[in-house]
Design an enzyme around this catalytic site. Sequence first.
Site, PDB file in Angstrom:
ATOM      1  N   LYS A 139       0.824  -1.293  -0.009  1.00 26.26           N
ATOM      2  CA  LYS A 139       0.053  -0.137   0.007  1.00 26.26           C
ATOM      3  C   LYS A 139       0.706   1.361   0.002  1.00 26.26           C
ATOM      4  O   LYS A 139       0.561   2.416  -0.594  1.00 26.26           O
ATOM      5  CB  LYS A 139      -0.912  -0.008   1.120  1.00 26.26           C
ATOM      6  CG  LYS A 139      -1.950  -1.018   1.297  1.00 26.26           C
ATOM      7  CD  LYS A 139      -2.995  -0.716   2.402  1.00 26.26           C
ATOM      8  CE  LYS A 139      -3.662  -2.285   2.727  1.00 26.26           C
ATOM      9  NZ  LYS A 139      -4.774  -2.584   1.872  1.00 26.26           N
ATOM     10  N   GLU A 141      -2.576   6.725   8.177  1.00 23.10           N
ATOM     11  CA  GLU A 141      -3.210   7.712   7.273  1.00 23.10           C
ATOM     12  C   GLU A 141      -4.321   8.375   8.175  1.00 23.10           C
ATOM     13  O   GLU A 141      -4.701   7.996   9.477  1.00 23.10           O
ATOM     14  CB  GLU A 141      -4.382   6.767   6.459  1.00 23.10           C
ATOM     15  CG  GLU A 141      -3.883   6.650   4.970  1.00 23.10           C
ATOM     16  CD  GLU A 141      -4.754   5.281   4.482  1.00 23.10           C
ATOM     17  OE1 GLU A 141      -4.290   4.989   3.609  1.00 23.10           O
ATOM     18  OE2 GLU A 141      -5.929   5.370   4.552  1.00 23.10           O
ATOM     19  N   HIS A 187     -14.295  -3.893   8.283  1.00 19.64           N
ATOM     20  CA  HIS A 187     -13.616  -3.605   7.272  1.00 19.64           C
ATOM     21  C   HIS A 187     -13.827  -4.683   6.205  1.00 19.64           C
ATOM     22  O   HIS A 187     -13.155  -4.744   5.316  1.00 19.64           O
ATOM     23  CB  HIS A 187     -12.077  -3.237   7.314  1.00 19.64           C
ATOM     24  CG  HIS A 187     -11.633  -2.422   8.285  1.00 19.64           C
ATOM     25  ND1 HIS A 187     -12.297  -1.126   8.431  1.00 19.64           N
ATOM     26  CD2 HIS A 187     -11.050  -2.514   9.789  1.00 19.64           C
ATOM     27  CE1 HIS A 187     -11.816  -0.538   9.575  1.00 19.64           C
ATOM     28  NE2 HIS A 187     -11.096  -1.214  10.325  1.00 19.64           N
ATOM     29  N   ARG A 212      -7.032  -7.895  -9.505  1.00 18.79           N
ATOM     30  CA  ARG A 212      -7.774  -8.971  -9.568  1.00 18.79           C
ATOM     31  C   ARG A 212      -9.310  -8.786  -9.948  1.00 18.79           C
ATOM     32  O   ARG A 212      -9.643  -7.717  -9.777  1.00 18.79           O
ATOM     33  CB  ARG A 212      -7.626  -9.873  -8.438  1.00 18.79           C
ATOM     34  CG  ARG A 212      -8.208  -9.283  -7.065  1.00 18.79           C
ATOM     35  CD  ARG A 212      -8.168  -9.987  -5.903  1.00 18.79           C
ATOM     36  NE  ARG A 212      -8.115  -9.535  -4.574  1.00 18.79           N
ATOM     37  CZ  ARG A 212      -9.367  -9.096  -4.226  1.00 18.79           C
ATOM     38  NH1 ARG A 212     -10.382  -9.078  -4.395  1.00 18.79           N
ATOM     39  NH2 ARG A 212      -9.082  -8.213  -3.072  1.00 18.79           N
TER      40      ARG A 212
END
Length: 636
Positions: A116, A200, A234, A296
Amino acid sequence: MFTKILIANRGEIACRVIQTARSMGVRTVAVYSDADAQALHVTQADEAVRLGPAPVADSYLRGELIIQAALDTGAEAIHPGYGFLSENPDFVDAVTAAGLIFIGPSADAIRAMGLKDAAKALMVKAGVPVVPGYHGDRQEPDFLADQAAKIGYPVLIKAVAGGGGKGMRLVEKAADFAENLASAQAEAQTAFGNPDVLIEKYITAPRHIEVQVFGDGTDAVHLFERDCSLQRRHQKVIEEAPAPGMTCAVRKAMGDAAVKAAKAIGYAGAGTVEFIVDGSDGLRTDGFWFMEMNTRLQVEHPVTEAITGVDLVEWQLRVAAGDALPSQQDELSITGHAFEARLYAEDVPAGFLPATGVIDHLSFPTHARIDSGVTAGDEISPWYDPMIAKVTVHGPDRARALQSLSAALDAIQVAGTVTNLGFLRHLARAPDFVSGDVDTGLIERHSDTLCAKPSPTPRDLAVAAATAAEIAEGPLTGFTLWQPPQRLIVLKEAEEETIAQLTVESANTCTVQIGETEVRLLRRAGHWGSPAILHNGRVTVFGTESFTFEIVNPLARSEEAMGGDTVLAPMPGLVRAVAVDVGQTVEEGDRLVVLEAMKMEHVLRAPRAGVIADVAVATGDQVTAGALMIRLEDET
Ligand code: ADP
Ligand code: ADP
Ligand code: MG
């Protein structure tokens, strides 16, 4: 086009790929573990190759065995599905080195988006908005704590190698940072073998909106957005397309950003660019930020197929076989609205614990698209994802599509394992969701009502009792077959036992007494009031809430108690007669006590030969369930 492909996956996604391959005239090779030898994907494919034992490390993650299977069967290409090896660049390299085609992006594209932090750096360069935060190399706790303070709380700690919500921690204030950092790093190390994290800005009340992209290595288009804001820890639960409240301007801005991301890495195949969106004041062209790209086919791709009419697997096969993009951007459009719900074998009131068990009965409505890799008789094993099916509906607008989703969920019947069906049904009717007012905290805020454990009503119990009576007695065809016409059925659900007294009135009517409540049932279309089935010593009643009851044989239970040394009262009742005295020798099966319960007499018999050591009841006593009545000892 290929003549034969191998599918390096299992379950619903393997079946999904086989279906499209077949419609294109492409032959298919399945691979399987020992746990999946009889699985649907194995029976649906033209050929199947065993990989190894059940654990994924011994089967579906054995890249070299999978490549060998492709070579041995003459498959020209490998479709990875999602999960497993689908985002493993080393596997892609090995596939290519073996002279085979990987149906997906290049190893380099996967690497570019694999972590990430690196992906974010790349996106900044490409001019795609990213969530403010620190995504550099430094990992010292003090340094990261300083960065968190600079970003401003609340912040989110994320594993750079993360996926499936693992290694992620929300931190509300500086005092909690160090502890959360340590646990996120430890979890990341265990799950991904890489402890690195990024920090973040935590977007409050955010929405998860992602864009489906498709590239051919040179050019790329997007197939609009999906809203996946309904999440639990999540993890996505219900997805929809298009996103509620989306405007043309925001859709264009997000679509352009996603295409820019795909082009930046020369993307080929199906991919998803995930954005976190500030939806607190409507959707804005400057209110979305890149989170990650999944290189994907995504679990929730059917909603995109429903609104665009595109078969994404067909596109994957065509582009992998060398075709250019099947459609240009201006040839793509949205028709109507679609929802997908993920049906899992999980125990919701127990905290969404994955469940296992044999699916004794499975029935789906015909008006929904069902993507499933299991069928009645299959086992949901502890080895793999406990998904049972994805349920996708399409309608002319959001309201009608959602109504169709509710109807589809209401019609599904599963017996043999607990499922999240009740939770999904409640969620599909949750007022905030119905009004399109979604954000990633919606499920958590309403978890009390969404996850509550429902209790069976007297009617549920009555239907269960009437259905259960038929196993012992055959069809309830009236008085004459019944000796006596009344009987007791003991049902057990969630550790709670209920005694139901059944009185047959005619072939098609009966009354069931449960405590103080009397329920009258009519038999219609083969059911006593509601659909119910008998399976494996249990009865499942289907309704808005479904309940599975164990059918308890109280007499057998009392005989088995304590190795046959004691005879306990199987139910509350009145002692009508005691047939033995202390010191008396009895044979197995001799009458000991006659108990009257709910106006019926039950004879309790000796579980084995022996001598009466204790008689704890007398004629006329009122006993409670489980009370000791007789104790036996061995002959001396
Ligand atoms: P998607 O966005 O396609 O739903 P997720 O980010 O939810 O994917 O999950 C990432 C990967 O983790 C998927 O490829 C899926 O195979 C796998 N996965 C998701 N949920 C589970 C689960 N409950 N158990 C095991 N694997 C899962
Ligand atoms: P994963 O690889 O586990 O799918 P993501 O980065 O895609 O990780 O994030 C998963 C989910 O976490 C998102 O769908 C969203 O609900 C939440 N999330 C991620 N980043 C943020 C953020 N900056 N602020 C608020 N929520 C976030
Ligand atoms: Mg994600």
